[in-house]
Write a protein that holds these residues in place. Sequence first.
Motif, PDB file in Angstrom:
ATOM      1  N   ASP A  58      -9.113   6.224   6.031  1.00 16.89           N
ATOM      2  CA  ASP A  58      -8.710   6.147   7.446  1.00 16.89           C
ATOM      3  C   ASP A  58      -7.956   4.875   7.804  1.00 16.89           C
ATOM      4  O   ASP A  58      -8.056   4.402   8.941  1.00 16.89           O
ATOM      5  CB  ASP A  58      -9.945   6.238   8.369  1.00 16.89           C
ATOM      6  N   PHE A  59      -7.208   4.311   6.867  1.00 13.85           N
ATOM      7  CA  PHE A  59      -6.470   3.084   7.187  1.00 13.85           C
ATOM      8  C   PHE A  59      -5.404   3.416   8.236  1.00 13.85           C
ATOM      9  O   PHE A  59      -4.613   4.334   8.068  1.00 13.85           O
ATOM     10  CB  PHE A  59      -5.831   2.481   5.930  1.00 13.85           C
ATOM     11  N   GLY A  60      -5.413   2.641   9.321  1.00 13.67           N
ATOM     12  CA  GLY A  60      -4.503   2.945  10.420  1.00 13.67           C
ATOM     13  C   GLY A  60      -5.269   3.284  11.682  1.00 13.67           C
ATOM     14  O   GLY A  60      -4.704   3.378  12.761  1.00 13.67           O
ATOM     15  N   THR A  61      -6.590   3.465  11.535  1.00  5.71           N
ATOM     16  CA  THR A  61      -7.453   3.597  12.703  1.00  5.71           C
ATOM     17  C   THR A  61      -8.298   2.327  12.728  1.00  5.71           C
ATOM     18  O   THR A  61      -8.326   1.582  11.763  1.00  5.71           O
ATOM     19  CB  THR A  61      -8.382   4.813  12.583  1.00  5.71           C
ATOM     20  N   GLY A  62      -9.008   2.071  13.793  1.00 10.01           N
ATOM     21  CA  GLY A  62      -9.862   0.885  13.846  1.00 10.01           C
ATOM     22  C   GLY A  62      -9.043  -0.391  13.750  1.00 10.01           C
ATOM     23  O   GLY A  62      -7.915  -0.451  14.224  1.00 10.01           O
ATOM     24  N   TYR A  63      -9.603  -1.403  13.080  1.00 11.56           N
ATOM     25  CA  TYR A  63      -8.906  -2.690  13.015  1.00 11.56           C
ATOM     26  C   TYR A  63      -7.790  -2.687  11.983  1.00 11.56           C
ATOM     27  O   TYR A  63      -6.802  -3.378  12.116  1.00 11.56           O
ATOM     28  CB  TYR A  63      -9.890  -3.815  12.700  1.00 11.56           C
ATOM     29  N   SER A  64      -7.992  -1.937  10.905  1.00 13.57           N
ATOM     30  CA  SER A  64      -7.003  -1.851   9.832  1.00 13.57           C
ATOM     31  C   SER A  64      -6.522  -3.231   9.402  1.00 13.57           C
ATOM     32  O   SER A  64      -5.334  -3.502   9.328  1.00 13.57           O
ATOM     33  CB  SER A  64      -5.806  -1.013  10.263  1.00 13.57           C
ATOM     34  N   SER A  65      -7.453  -4.108   9.171  1.00 10.87           N
ATOM     35  CA  SER A  65      -7.086  -5.459   8.794  1.00 10.87           C
ATOM     36  C   SER A  65      -6.573  -5.481   7.364  1.00 10.87           C
ATOM     37  O   SER A  65      -7.210  -4.964   6.447  1.00 10.87           O
ATOM     38  CB  SER A  65      -8.307  -6.365   8.929  1.00 10.87           C
ATOM     39  N   LEU A  66      -5.393  -6.079   7.202  1.00 15.42           N
ATOM     40  CA  LEU A  66      -4.813  -6.169   5.858  1.00 15.42           C
ATOM     41  C   LEU A  66      -5.665  -7.034   4.950  1.00 15.42           C
ATOM     42  O   LEU A  66      -5.607  -6.914   3.732  1.00 15.42           O
ATOM     43  CB  LEU A  66      -3.389  -6.726   5.937  1.00 15.42           C
ATOM     44  N   SER A  67      -6.484  -7.909   5.555  1.00 12.84           N
ATOM     45  CA  SER A  67      -7.297  -8.798   4.721  1.00 12.84           C
ATOM     46  C   SER A  67      -8.336  -8.015   3.911  1.00 12.84           C
ATOM     47  O   SER A  67      -8.760  -8.456   2.847  1.00 12.84           O
ATOM     48  CB  SER A  67      -7.987  -9.852   5.580  1.00 12.84           C
ATOM     49  N   TYR A  68      -8.749  -6.843   4.397  1.00 14.58           N
ATOM     50  CA  TYR A  68      -9.689  -6.031   3.613  1.00 14.58           C
ATOM     51  C   TYR A  68      -9.107  -5.661   2.262  1.00 14.58           C
ATOM     52  O   TYR A  68      -9.818  -5.487   1.290  1.00 14.58           O
ATOM     53  CB  TYR A  68     -10.046  -4.734   4.349  1.00 14.58           C
ATOM     54  N   LEU A  69      -7.791  -5.517   2.222  1.00 14.15           N
ATOM     55  CA  LEU A  69      -7.154  -5.036   0.997  1.00 14.15           C
ATOM     56  C   LEU A  69      -7.304  -6.027  -0.145  1.00 14.15           C
ATOM     57  O   LEU A  69      -7.402  -5.638  -1.296  1.00 14.15           O
ATOM     58  CB  LEU A  69      -5.666  -4.739   1.236  1.00 14.15           C
ATOM     59  N   HIS A  70      -7.292  -7.310   0.168  1.00  7.04           N
ATOM     60  CA  HIS A  70      -7.433  -8.242  -0.964  1.00  7.04           C
ATOM     61  C   HIS A  70      -8.825  -8.836  -1.070  1.00  7.04           C
ATOM     62  O   HIS A  70      -9.211  -9.338  -2.117  1.00  7.04           O
ATOM     63  CB  HIS A  70      -6.336  -9.320  -0.933  1.00  7.04           C
ATOM     64  N   LYS A  71      -9.623  -8.726   0.004  1.00  7.95           N
ATOM     65  CA  LYS A  71     -10.979  -9.290  -0.068  1.00  7.95           C
ATOM     66  C   LYS A  71     -11.973  -8.346  -0.742  1.00  7.95           C
ATOM     67  O   LYS A  71     -13.005  -8.777  -1.226  1.00  7.95           O
ATOM     68  CB  LYS A  71     -11.481  -9.621   1.332  1.00  7.95           C
ATOM     69  N   PHE A  72     -11.691  -7.054  -0.724  1.00 10.73           N
ATOM     70  CA  PHE A  72     -12.618  -6.077  -1.307  1.00 10.73           C
ATOM     71  C   PHE A  72     -11.946  -5.327  -2.455  1.00 10.73           C
ATOM     72  O   PHE A  72     -10.727  -5.134  -2.431  1.00 10.73           O
ATOM     73  CB  PHE A  72     -13.092  -5.090  -0.230  1.00 10.73           C
ATOM     74  N   PRO A  73     -12.750  -4.917  -3.452  1.00  8.34           N
ATOM     75  CA  PRO A  73     -12.164  -4.354  -4.687  1.00  8.34           C
ATOM     76  C   PRO A  73     -11.746  -2.884  -4.567  1.00  8.34           C
ATOM     77  O   PRO A  73     -12.237  -2.042  -5.305  1.00  8.34           O
ATOM     78  CB  PRO A  73     -13.298  -4.529  -5.705  1.00  8.34           C
ATOM     79  N   PHE A  74     -10.821  -2.581  -3.655  1.00  3.24           N
ATOM     80  CA  PHE A  74     -10.369  -1.199  -3.511  1.00  3.24           C
ATOM     81  C   PHE A  74      -9.319  -0.846  -4.558  1.00  3.24           C
ATOM     82  O   PHE A  74      -8.471  -1.664  -4.903  1.00  3.24           O
ATOM     83  CB  PHE A  74      -9.764  -0.979  -2.118  1.00  3.24           C
ATOM     84  N   ASP A  75      -9.394   0.406  -5.043  1.00  2.00           N
ATOM     85  CA  ASP A  75      -8.405   0.908  -5.995  1.00  2.00           C
ATOM     86  C   ASP A  75      -7.390   1.814  -5.309  1.00  2.00           C
ATOM     87  O   ASP A  75      -6.312   2.047  -5.818  1.00  2.00           O
ATOM     88  CB  ASP A  75      -9.103   1.725  -7.093  1.00  2.00           C
ATOM     89  N   VAL A  76      -7.833   2.390  -4.184  1.00  2.83           N
ATOM     90  CA  VAL A  76      -7.012   3.392  -3.501  1.00  2.83           C
ATOM     91  C   VAL A  76      -6.977   3.079  -2.011  1.00  2.83           C
ATOM     92  O   VAL A  76      -7.977   2.649  -1.434  1.00  2.83           O
ATOM     93  CB  VAL A  76      -7.618   4.812  -3.695  1.00  2.83           C
ATOM     94  N   LEU A  77      -5.815   3.300  -1.402  1.00  2.92           N
ATOM     95  CA  LEU A  77      -5.694   3.160   0.044  1.00  2.92           C
ATOM     96  C   LEU A  77      -5.334   4.519   0.625  1.00  2.92           C
ATOM     97  O   LEU A  77      -4.358   5.140   0.198  1.00  2.92           O
ATOM     98  CB  LEU A  77      -4.593   2.141   0.371  1.00  2.92           C
ATOM     99  N   LYS A  78      -6.132   4.995   1.573  1.00  2.00           N
ATOM    100  CA  LYS A  78      -5.813   6.269   2.217  1.00  2.00           C
ATOM    101  C   LYS A  78      -5.280   6.004   3.617  1.00  2.00           C
ATOM    102  O   LYS A  78      -5.985   5.455   4.464  1.00  2.00           O
ATOM    103  CB  LYS A  78      -7.059   7.172   2.291  1.00  2.00           C
TER     104      LYS A  78
ATOM    105  N   ILE B 107       2.459   0.515   2.676  1.00  2.00           N
ATOM    106  CA  ILE B 107       2.554   1.199   1.378  1.00  2.00           C
ATOM    107  C   ILE B 107       3.101   0.249   0.315  1.00  2.00           C
ATOM    108  O   ILE B 107       2.557   0.141  -0.790  1.00  2.00           O
ATOM    109  CB  ILE B 107       3.432   2.473   1.476  1.00  2.00           C
ATOM    110  N   THR B 108       4.148  -0.484   0.658  1.00  2.00           N
ATOM    111  CA  THR B 108       4.749  -1.418  -0.303  1.00  2.00           C
ATOM    112  C   THR B 108       3.733  -2.469  -0.740  1.00  2.00           C
ATOM    113  O   THR B 108       3.572  -2.752  -1.936  1.00  2.00           O
ATOM    114  CB  THR B 108       5.966  -2.120   0.337  1.00  2.00           C
ATOM    115  N   LEU B 109       3.030  -3.025   0.239  1.00  2.00           N
ATOM    116  CA  LEU B 109       2.025  -4.055  -0.053  1.00  2.00           C
ATOM    117  C   LEU B 109       0.932  -3.512  -0.987  1.00  2.00           C
ATOM    118  O   LEU B 109       0.592  -4.137  -2.001  1.00  2.00           O
ATOM    119  CB  LEU B 109       1.404  -4.527   1.256  1.00  2.00           C
ATOM    120  N   ALA B 110       0.406  -2.347  -0.646  1.00  2.00           N
ATOM    121  CA  ALA B 110      -0.671  -1.759  -1.447  1.00  2.00           C
ATOM    122  C   ALA B 110      -0.177  -1.479  -2.868  1.00  2.00           C
ATOM    123  O   ALA B 110      -0.891  -1.763  -3.839  1.00  2.00           O
ATOM    124  CB  ALA B 110      -1.164  -0.473  -0.798  1.00  2.00           C
TER     125      ALA B 110
END
Length: 396
Positions: free
Chosen positions: A301-321, A344-347
């Motif tokens: 659900d990226f794009g709803t809520g806060y959608s903070s970009l900092s989550y992308l590098h602070k947590f070990p995610f493999d996939v972004l939806k 998308i480019t960043l991810a």
Amino acid sequence: MIRKTFRPGATIFFEGQPADCAYIVERGQVEICATRDRTHITLATLGRGEIFGEMAVLDDSVRSAAARATEETEVLIIRRDQLKRRIQEVEPVVGQLLGSLISRFRQAQSGLLNDLPGRDRGTANHLVVSAPTGGTERGESALNWIHREHDLERGLGAGEFEPFFQPIVTIAGGELAGFEALARWRHPDRGLVPPCEFIDLGEKSGLIRQIDLAIMADACALLRRTAGDRPLPFLSVNLSSQHFTDMDVVTGLAERLAMTGFPADRLKVELTETALVHDPHQAYEVMCRIKDLGVTLALDDFGTGYSSLSYLHKFPFDVLKIDQSFVRALGEVGRTHHIVETIITLARRMGMEVVAEGVETADLIRPLRELGCTFGQGYHYSRPVPADVMGGMLDR
Ligand code: C2E
Ligand code: CA
Ligand code: CA
Ligand code: CA
């Protein structure tokens, strides 16, 4: 036993008895009473929708008064764990307030019972302290809540929850890559119930943890059995934020992977950022243990809520939806288009796979491809389908 009927005059509990549950009046009338020096004191008369017996459960004491049915009465039982979970979940300030109300209630009650005016031995008195109440709107909604929670618990026990499968497809070639398992409740009276009608209740009652793991285990077993000797598509399952407060889910997942023989590296766990905001450190630990199993993690659900970009590098995610609200914007000209493009480019640069959710129309595919989006999911490809229909998609 979740419901009990009492005959007129029957005692529901005695004064001094240990307490392990509270009650809600469904039908009839209940008198809360005490006896002091042979004076029978009616402390309260309760009707439909009213709760009683909760005090002793909340402060772990014995019953300080008795409860008696004054007419044929039916009550619903709320177990200690069900009641306590609700209390633990409330805001700290509300919890505090509740605590002080309980202690004030206790003081008032013992004062009342000890200093009764004009107690006259020998003349058995009857004293009424409070007027009958009942039938309030709040009472009705409490009844409704408890009914729905019992029904959810029953449905879970009866195995009424099942996964539907929605294909996740490569944007580049349109080939099937995996499925997301989406919960459905096959209710005996209500038919096929969608998640928007039970996930919230599941979270409030704490039953969501069991529902999630039941869906995960069923989906693993069904997909593995259906695929047989063919290449196994990956499986994405949704886990409620509640799983990320302790390590139980790690053993839960490991057990079910072992039980179903589903390979851990084909399983993805989807979580939303609400799992991360409450206790980020604990959530991080749980995520790492899940990854240790070989399972991958997707930020849903990226794009709803806060959608903070900092989550992308602070947590070990493999996939972004990417949520459908963002994906829809790709069909339009404007600033959101640039935002989605940047995300998308960043991810991709961070080595994450990107799934576009809610791909409803073919015209979204070209921009998604140009942006390097890995996978698409949405009605354009297929709606979520039951397991037997899913089987037919494996050969395409
Ligand atoms: P979600 O995880 O974001 O799942 C995607 C939702 O979007 C699904 O709704 C799916 O049917 C719907 N969808 C897919 N493609 C399209 C499209 O092209 N257009 C539109 N408008 N919608 C599309 P569904 O199955 O009703 O599930 C709703 C939500 O319920 C899920 O959203 C998820 O948050 C939750 N959920 C579903 N199953 C589970 C579960 O097993 N456990 C937990 N904790 N939550 C679940
Ligand atoms: Ca999801
Ligand atoms: Ca989603
Ligand atoms: Ca969603």
